[in-house]
Design an enzyme around this catalytic site. Structure first.
Site, short mmCIF file in Angstrom:
data_model
loop_
_atom_site.label_atom_id
_atom_site.label_comp_id
_atom_site.label_asym_id
_atom_site.label_seq_id
_atom_site.Cartn_x
_atom_site.Cartn_y
_atom_site.Cartn_z
N HIS A 47 7.99 -3.03 0.94
CA HIS A 47 7.87 -4.24 0.52
C HIS A 47 8.95 -5.07 1.18
CE1 HIS A 47 6.59 -7.46 -2.24
NE2 HIS A 47 8.02 -7.92 -2.26
N HIS A 96 2.35 -9.42 5.64
CA HIS A 96 1.23 -8.99 6.56
C HIS A 96 0.71 -9.76 7.63
CE1 HIS A 96 0.23 -11.98 3.20
NE2 HIS A 96 -0.91 -12.36 3.97
#
Ligand code: 5GP
Ligand code: ZN
Length: 113
Positions: free
Chosen positions: A46, A99
């Site tokens: 993350h 992303h």
């Protein structure tokens, strides 16, 4: 991160159309594609956005971009493709897990909206 959509997709807790998986990187098709090929390539780790990258993530970034290149070839995007990462609300980031959008299969316009 307990409450992160892409962490859950990476962990297999939320279903997605996976197109690549390795120890560090996962790629899956965008649920709302904006091009014939629209794949999201993410680190399992993350990281909030590209704004949160540090020099220590160089190897991970290399793997992310090698994955993108491999998928572009697999998808037949030899005429070109676009890689986008949105950072923050003004840029349109809606999921706070780093992303890269891999988009292709149609003519892209520039500049983006
Ligand atoms: P962003 O707006 O943060 O740059 O990109 C987030 C992307 O994630 C959007 O293109 C959106 O369509 C995609 N997305 C949101 N929720 C899901 C989901 O549950 N599954 C998949 N595969 N894509 C999602
Ligand atoms: Zn996450």
């Amino acid at each position: 991160m307990a409450d992160c959509l892409f962490c859950k997709i990476a962990a297999g807790e939320i279903e997605s159309e996976l197109v690549h998986e390795s120890g560090g990187v996962v790629a899956f098709r965008d649920i709302n594609p904006a091009a014939p090929t629209h794949i999201l390539v993410i680190p399992r780790e993350h990281i909030e956005s590209a704004d949160h990258l540090t020099e220590t993530k160089g190897v991970l970034l290399g793997e992310l971009f090698a994955t993108i290149a491999g998928l572009a070839e697999k998808e037949g995007l030899g005429d070109g493709y676009r890689v986008v990462t949105n950072i923050g609300r003004d840029a349109g980031q809606s999921v706070d897990h780093l992303h890269f959008h891999l988009m292709g299969g149609r003519q892209m316009s520039w500049p983006p909206g």
